[in-house]
Design a protein around this motif. Structure first.
Motif, short mmCIF file in Angstrom:
data_model
loop_
_atom_site.label_atom_id
_atom_site.label_comp_id
_atom_site.label_asym_id
_atom_site.label_seq_id
_atom_site.Cartn_x
_atom_site.Cartn_y
_atom_site.Cartn_z
N SER A 195 -1.13 -7.56 4.30
CA SER A 195 -1.18 -9.01 4.03
C SER A 195 -2.26 -9.33 3.00
O SER A 195 -2.21 -10.38 2.36
CB SER A 195 -1.43 -9.78 5.32
N LEU A 196 -3.20 -8.43 2.80
CA LEU A 196 -4.25 -8.68 1.80
C LEU A 196 -3.73 -8.52 0.37
O LEU A 196 -4.42 -8.88 -0.58
CB LEU A 196 -5.43 -7.74 2.04
N ALA A 197 -2.53 -7.96 0.24
CA ALA A 197 -1.97 -7.79 -1.11
C ALA A 197 -1.73 -9.14 -1.77
O ALA A 197 -1.60 -9.21 -2.99
CB ALA A 197 -0.66 -7.01 -1.06
N SER A 198 -1.65 -10.20 -0.99
CA SER A 198 -1.49 -11.52 -1.61
C SER A 198 -2.84 -12.23 -1.69
O SER A 198 -2.91 -13.37 -2.07
CB SER A 198 -0.50 -12.36 -0.82
N PHE A 237 1.15 -2.88 -5.66
CA PHE A 237 1.21 -4.27 -5.17
C PHE A 237 -0.09 -4.96 -5.49
O PHE A 237 -1.17 -4.41 -5.27
CB PHE A 237 1.46 -4.28 -3.66
N SER A 238 0.03 -6.17 -6.03
CA SER A 238 -1.18 -6.88 -6.44
C SER A 238 -0.99 -8.37 -6.23
O SER A 238 0.13 -8.86 -6.24
CB SER A 238 -1.48 -6.57 -7.91
N PRO A 239 -2.09 -9.11 -6.06
CA PRO A 239 -1.96 -10.56 -5.87
C PRO A 239 -1.57 -11.29 -7.14
O PRO A 239 -1.16 -12.44 -7.07
CB PRO A 239 -3.36 -11.00 -5.40
N TYR A 240 -1.75 -10.67 -8.27
CA TYR A 240 -1.30 -11.29 -9.53
C TYR A 240 -0.80 -10.18 -10.44
O TYR A 240 -1.12 -9.01 -10.23
CB TYR A 240 -2.44 -12.09 -10.18
N PRO A 241 0.01 -10.52 -11.46
CA PRO A 241 0.52 -9.47 -12.33
C PRO A 241 -0.64 -8.79 -13.08
O PRO A 241 -1.45 -9.48 -13.70
CB PRO A 241 1.46 -10.20 -13.28
N ASP A 252 0.73 -15.39 4.23
CA ASP A 252 -0.11 -14.33 4.78
C ASP A 252 -1.42 -14.85 5.35
O ASP A 252 -2.06 -14.16 6.14
CB ASP A 252 -0.40 -13.28 3.70
N ARG A 253 -1.84 -16.06 4.94
CA ARG A 253 -3.08 -16.62 5.48
C ARG A 253 -2.81 -17.47 6.72
O ARG A 253 -3.72 -17.76 7.46
CB ARG A 253 -3.79 -17.52 4.46
N GLY A 308 4.73 -8.88 -4.02
CA GLY A 308 3.78 -8.58 -5.08
C GLY A 308 3.95 -7.20 -5.67
O GLY A 308 3.01 -6.63 -6.21
N SER A 309 5.15 -6.64 -5.56
CA SER A 309 5.42 -5.33 -6.15
C SER A 309 5.34 -5.41 -7.67
O SER A 309 5.74 -6.40 -8.28
CB SER A 309 6.80 -4.87 -5.72
#
Lengths: 177, 452
Positions: free
Chosen positions: A137-140, A37-41, B187-188, B207-208
């Motif tokens: 929630s930090l994943a975004s 899981f990541s905030p961007y690809p 989420d914020r 975000g998977s």
């Protein structure tokens, strides 16, 4: 007292490169049911997880073909069903039809992959057990997570926790149903 | 991936700073007073729109100044103008995405929103200019009890499908690009109401990597299709003209000339909006002077290409040797509506030359003024193309004049409210700059800076 069941373990990483490295090592270690899981690809992540899915592109091709064929069929049909004679001009006027053909080809070539993408991703799905994990929630935001599912054949609660630690995870959390 | 030698985003910010800086705008809105003033102003214009349209529906299109011979007047003029303004949003978003131009990531989101609002304004015109707008659904092929079908050989059908497709594709492209950012803001968010609002619209995005992989394919596919779509939509608009008999509408350069003119006016509009947004929201770290510099260069380039279209159109008229084509060209130069031709030339191309200089490109005030000038210039150009061709064609008996009425202007100014009201709501409630794409750029640039 037996420990409550968990769905998997979630390891937190600070950069995309750290996550990419962790995914590669987890794959080498034989883990199958993992996700990142990541905030961007992240470039190279699809290869690292060996995601080979070409269905989206094909859906677009199919959508375009369906769109243009259906539009052409409708236009030909309505001109036979309700012919409007205009100064002897041909009823089946392909050049005049072409604009609408083209537009609807485009429309379907876009609609098919987008709907297909949402369907394959099983979205919308407003709740997911991962959201119950405090740090997820930090994943975004700016953190990167490696998730190892409990149904992985190699999964072992303590062993996997140790493994995630050895990868350099900043925090390791259990995901509960 | 084309990476610029100089980083486009300041490197002293972290990924988290990007979330905070952009995400705070909807959650803790910074520019309440200017925003409220702008909203009241645009709501007033929107009210004018509703009054004008009600008046139009009550009395018919005779309340406008159109007549025979000038039976294509403000309605088509502004349809073309609004649609053109919208096109730059798609081009910035889609074409520059495919070309790997990182600078686009700070501009694409509100450029796409601008497209949506502009397409709504454009799409409303073909509907209200119908004699009986409440029957607009007759343009759809549905099995009517009357047993009739729409006439698919008519340009009116081209319009409705082109606009509808463009609107749907723009909306989808904007929305799927927005989903990851909605998740970030979800989420914020601290307040329950915001969490639910963004939660629903983020569709549960997590975000998977698997989701990202499919998402990226779908997004890039849509982008790749959106570029020919823009070209086809505005070419279709120019073909509306070509399917008429009137001189001045048959130059073979029309489709590219229209598309480039559209992009030109749209880039000007994007530059203006970008300057205002970053000024009031304090987003100078995200929309930097360098972004504006690149945008100004694109504006200059598309302007010069449009100028080529002007030159070629005149050349084409004389090269054709057709007496009426040449007469229409003279009418454009010296006729009753020469002000629209020379006005277009003046507003479009004279201030534009300032953009050759770096100091002008990096000056917010000058760039804004040049943008305004271009938008006015393109407005005049669309007017010129329509009216100068129609008011004098082949027969003296069909020479006439065109004068706008109050309701022409009422409807037009009203669509400005129709444009700005949803746009203002968008920049207030939705992250107006792409968060995740800016993080992607920042992460890459930092990596490049580290490795030299």
């Amino acid at each position: 007292m037996a420990e409550p069941p968990i769905l998997g373990l979630l390891g937190e990483f600070g950069t995309a490169d750290a996550l990419l490295g962790a995914v590669k090592r987890a794959r080498e270690a034989g883990y199958q049911h993992i996700d990142a899981f990541s905030p961007y690809p992240v470039e190279g992540m699809a290869e690292a997880l060996s995601i080979r899915d070409h269905r989206i592109g094909w859906l677009s091709v199919i959508g375009g073909a369906v769109g243009i064929a259906a539009t052409l069929a409708v236009q030909v049909f309505v001109n036979f069903d309700y012919p409007i004679e205009v100064g002897g001009r041909p009823l089946i006027a392909l050049p005049a039809f072409f604009v609408v053909d083209f537009e609807l080809m485009i429309l379907c070539a876009v609609l098919f992959p987008i709907i297909g993408m949402l369907w394959m991703n099983r979205l919308p799905r407003l709740h997911h057990p991962l959201f119950g994990t405090p740090r997820f929630s930090l994943a975004s935001d700016d953190r990167f997570f490696l998730y190892i599912e409990a149904d992985d054949p190699k999964f072992d609660r303590d062993g996997t926790r140790g493994f995630l630690g050895s990868l350099g995870a900043w925090s390791i959390e259990a995901v509960r149903p | 991936m084309a990476s610029t030698s100089r980083p486009i985003l300041p490197l002293d910010q972290s990924l988290h700073d990007v979330s905070v800086e952009i995400g705070r705008v909807p959650l803790r809105f910074p520019a309440r007073v200017p925003w409220l003033i702008a909203l009241i102003f645009s709501l007033a214009l929107l009210l004018l729109f509703f009054v004008s349209v009600t008046w139009l529906m009550t009395w018919g299109v005779g309340v406008w100044g159109l007549n025979i011979p000038v039976n294509w007047a403000f309605a088509i003029h502004l349809y073309v103008w609004w649609l053109g303004l919208g096109h730059a949003g798609t081009l910035i978003s889609a074409m520059l995405l495919l070309m790997g131009q990182d600078w686009r990531n700070s501009l694409n989101r509100f450029a796409e929103a601008m497209t949506l609002c502009a397409v709504v304004c454009a799409g409303i015109y073909p509907i209200i200019h119908l004699g009986r707008p409440w029957f607009f659904y007759w343009m759809f092929p549905y099995p009517a009890t009357m047993g009739v079908w729409p006439q698919f050989r008519s340009p009116l059908e081209w319009d409705i499908w082109a606009v509808l497709t463009y609107l749907t594709v723009s909306l989808l492209f904007w929305y799927i690009g927005l989903i990851p950012d909605l998740a970030t803001v979800r989420d914020r968010a601290k307040k329950r109401g915001w969490q639910v609002f963004f939660g629903i619209f983020a569709l549960g995005w997590r975000g998977s990597a698997r989701h990202w992989a499919r998402w990226q394919k779908a997004y890039r596919t849509t982008a790749a299709i959106a570029v020919p779509l823009v070209v086809s939509v505005h070419s279709e608009v120019s073909l509306l003209f070509a399917s008429g008999q009137v001189p001045g509408w048959h130059s073979t350069i029309f489709p590219p000339y229209f598309v480039l003119g559209a992009a030109f006016s749209g880039f000007a509009m994007v530059a203006m909006i970008a300057l205002v947004v970053r000024h009031f929201f304090g987003l100078k770290e995200i929309v930097t002077d360098q972004h504006m510099d690149v945008l100004a260069k694109v504006l200059l380039a598309s302007g010069l290409m449009t100028a080529y279209g002007y030159v070629f159109e005149v050349f084409d008229a004389f090269y054709s040797g057709d007496a009426r084509e040449i007469a229409t060209t003279y009418d454009r130069f010296f006729g009753m509506y020469a002000w629209s031709f020379w006005g277009a030339v003046l507003f479009n191309f004279v201030p534009l030359q300032g953009l050759w200089f770096k100091r002008v490109r990096r000056s917010p005030v000058l760039l804004f003024l040049i943008g305004t000038s271009v938008v006015i210039g393109m407005w005049l150009e669309r007017y010129m193309i329509l009216v100068t061709s129609l008011y004098k064609d082949f027969l003296v008996s069909s020479f006439g004049e065109y004068h706008t009425t109050f309701w022409d202007w009422g409807t037009y100014l009203g669509t400005i409210g129709l444009f700005f009201t949803p746009f203002l709501l968008f920049i207030r409630y939705i992250p107006s700059i792409s968060i995740f794409e800016d993080k992607e750029v920042l992460a890459r640039e930092k990596k490049e800076a580290r490795h030299g």
